[in-house]
Design a protein around this motif. Structure first.
Motif, PDB file in Angstrom:
ATOM      1  N   TYR A  52      26.324  33.683  22.363  1.00 36.33           N
ATOM      2  CA  TYR A  52      25.097  33.475  21.591  1.00 36.33           C
ATOM      3  C   TYR A  52      25.383  33.466  20.098  1.00 36.33           C
ATOM      4  O   TYR A  52      24.868  32.627  19.365  1.00 36.33           O
ATOM      5  CB  TYR A  52      24.067  34.566  21.901  1.00 36.33           C
ATOM      6  N   TYR A  53      26.195  34.391  19.652  1.00 38.18           N
ATOM      7  CA  TYR A  53      26.554  34.476  18.238  1.00 38.18           C
ATOM      8  C   TYR A  53      27.219  33.179  17.787  1.00 38.18           C
ATOM      9  O   TYR A  53      26.868  32.606  16.755  1.00 38.18           O
ATOM     10  CB  TYR A  53      27.488  35.672  18.032  1.00 38.18           C
ATOM     11  N   LEU A  54      28.184  32.722  18.570  1.00 39.92           N
ATOM     12  CA  LEU A  54      28.899  31.495  18.225  1.00 39.92           C
ATOM     13  C   LEU A  54      27.973  30.277  18.249  1.00 39.92           C
ATOM     14  O   LEU A  54      28.066  29.403  17.383  1.00 39.92           O
ATOM     15  CB  LEU A  54      30.072  31.282  19.183  1.00 39.92           C
ATOM     16  N   VAL A  55      27.073  30.215  19.215  1.00 38.24           N
ATOM     17  CA  VAL A  55      26.139  29.095  19.299  1.00 38.24           C
ATOM     18  C   VAL A  55      25.193  29.099  18.102  1.00 38.24           C
ATOM     19  O   VAL A  55      24.954  28.053  17.487  1.00 38.24           O
ATOM     20  CB  VAL A  55      25.363  29.115  20.633  1.00 38.24           C
ATOM     21  N   ILE A  86      23.469  26.690  13.064  1.00 42.11           N
ATOM     22  CA  ILE A  86      23.162  26.859  11.643  1.00 42.11           C
ATOM     23  C   ILE A  86      24.091  25.984  10.799  1.00 42.11           C
ATOM     24  O   ILE A  86      23.643  25.323   9.853  1.00 42.11           O
ATOM     25  CB  ILE A  86      23.248  28.350  11.235  1.00 42.11           C
ATOM     26  N   ALA A  87      25.375  25.956  11.146  1.00 41.09           N
ATOM     27  CA  ALA A  87      26.328  25.110  10.413  1.00 41.09           C
ATOM     28  C   ALA A  87      25.929  23.639  10.510  1.00 41.09           C
ATOM     29  O   ALA A  87      25.935  22.917   9.508  1.00 41.09           O
ATOM     30  CB  ALA A  87      27.746  25.316  10.950  1.00 41.09           C
ATOM     31  N   ALA A  88      25.570  23.204  11.702  1.00 41.03           N
ATOM     32  CA  ALA A  88      25.189  21.798  11.899  1.00 41.03           C
ATOM     33  C   ALA A  88      23.937  21.443  11.089  1.00 41.03           C
ATOM     34  O   ALA A  88      23.874  20.381  10.468  1.00 41.03           O
ATOM     35  CB  ALA A  88      24.963  21.522  13.388  1.00 41.03           C
ATOM     36  N   ILE A  89      22.965  22.335  11.093  1.00 44.17           N
ATOM     37  CA  ILE A  89      21.737  22.089  10.324  1.00 44.17           C
ATOM     38  C   ILE A  89      22.058  22.014   8.836  1.00 44.17           C
ATOM     39  O   ILE A  89      21.554  21.141   8.123  1.00 44.17           O
ATOM     40  CB  ILE A  89      20.672  23.168  10.624  1.00 44.17           C
ATOM     41  N   SER A 139      16.606  38.532  20.570  1.00 43.17           N
ATOM     42  CA  SER A 139      16.985  38.593  21.973  1.00 43.17           C
ATOM     43  C   SER A 139      18.349  37.995  22.206  1.00 43.17           C
ATOM     44  O   SER A 139      19.138  38.511  22.988  1.00 43.17           O
ATOM     45  CB  SER A 139      15.937  37.898  22.846  1.00 43.17           C
ATOM     46  N   ALA A 140      18.667  36.921  21.520  1.00 43.93           N
ATOM     47  CA  ALA A 140      19.975  36.286  21.719  1.00 43.93           C
ATOM     48  C   ALA A 140      21.097  37.166  21.194  1.00 43.93           C
ATOM     49  O   ALA A 140      22.121  37.323  21.853  1.00 43.93           O
ATOM     50  CB  ALA A 140      20.007  34.927  21.041  1.00 43.93           C
ATOM     51  N   ILE A 141      20.922  37.731  20.025  1.00 48.65           N
ATOM     52  CA  ILE A 141      21.964  38.555  19.451  1.00 48.65           C
ATOM     53  C   ILE A 141      22.114  39.855  20.238  1.00 48.65           C
ATOM     54  O   ILE A 141      23.194  40.384  20.390  1.00 48.65           O
ATOM     55  CB  ILE A 141      21.686  38.834  17.944  1.00 48.65           C
ATOM     56  N   SER A 142      21.032  40.374  20.786  1.00 45.45           N
ATOM     57  CA  SER A 142      21.130  41.615  21.564  1.00 45.45           C
ATOM     58  C   SER A 142      21.880  41.392  22.871  1.00 45.45           C
ATOM     59  O   SER A 142      22.385  42.324  23.465  1.00 45.45           O
ATOM     60  CB  SER A 142      19.735  42.186  21.842  1.00 45.45           C
ATOM     61  N   HIS A 143      21.983  40.144  23.344  1.00 45.66           N
ATOM     62  CA  HIS A 143      22.747  39.838  24.541  1.00 45.66           C
ATOM     63  C   HIS A 143      24.240  39.812  24.287  1.00 45.66           C
ATOM     64  O   HIS A 143      25.012  39.738  25.226  1.00 45.66           O
ATOM     65  CB  HIS A 143      22.326  38.487  25.127  1.00 45.66           C
TER      66      HIS A 143
END
Length: 180
Positions: free
Chosen positions: A10-13, A18-21, A175-179
């Motif tokens: 999730y962190y990497l995604v 964010i980089a792509a945006i 929620s994503a980062i907590s996973h």
């Protein structure tokens, strides 16, 4: 980024998105984001460390890729990216207590989120413009003009982004980062 010995997908995604945006936003307005008067709307993403640590590598990598793609000279690629990196790192550090307490959108947090990118870019980018591009010795003038561009991008657009995210997406970040 690591929890229980493994890298968080999730962190990497989030960092990659964010980089792509950042890259896309930079390329869209590239003709207006050069020289002493700059307005790089992608800099509004510098407020994202208020919500997630993944914004640090995301915004930094996005800036690096964008600077390469728009054909910036090496000093701009290195020091322009460094200016953005400094901004997002200090945004993350200064807004830590607001993230931990779930109070991301307080006025003080918003102010602390925008000051580091504005300052780091207003100080570093005029020197980059002078030495990498050979622009005149009007470093103070360029500091003011770059600062105005950063105030518009980070201060105004960044705060609009914070308002939008606090209403809808902040739950996704949490929620994503907590996973991870």
């Amino acid at each position: 980024m690591k929890k229980n010995g493994k890298t968080s997908v999730y962190y990497l995604v989030f960092a990659a998105i964010i980089a792509a945006i950042y890259v896309v936003l930079t390329l869209v307005v590239a003709p207006f984001a050069w020289g002493p008067i700059q307005f790089r709307i992608s800099e509004m993403l510098c407020v994202l460390p208020l919500f997630t640590e993944a914004a640090i590598p995301g915004v930094t990598l996005g800036c690096l890729i964008a600077n390469i793609l728009i054909g910036s000279p090496l000093p701009d690629i290195v020091f322009g990216t460094l200016a953005t990196f400094i901004g997002v790192v200090f945004t993350f550090i200064l807004t830590r207590k607001y993230r931990e307490n779930g109070r991301e959108t307080e006025i003080k947090a918003r102010i602390l989120a925008i000051i580091p990118p504005i300052l780091s870019n207003s100080i570093i980018i005029p020197l980059v413009l002078k030495f990498a591009y050979g622009l005149p010795d009007a470093v103070l003038f360029m500091a003011v003009t770059v600062g105005i561009g950063e105030i518009l991008a980070v201060g105004v657009l960044g705060n609009i982004l914070i308002t939008v995210l606090k209403r809808s997406v902040v739950a996704v970040f949490r929620s994503a980062i907590s996973h991870s």
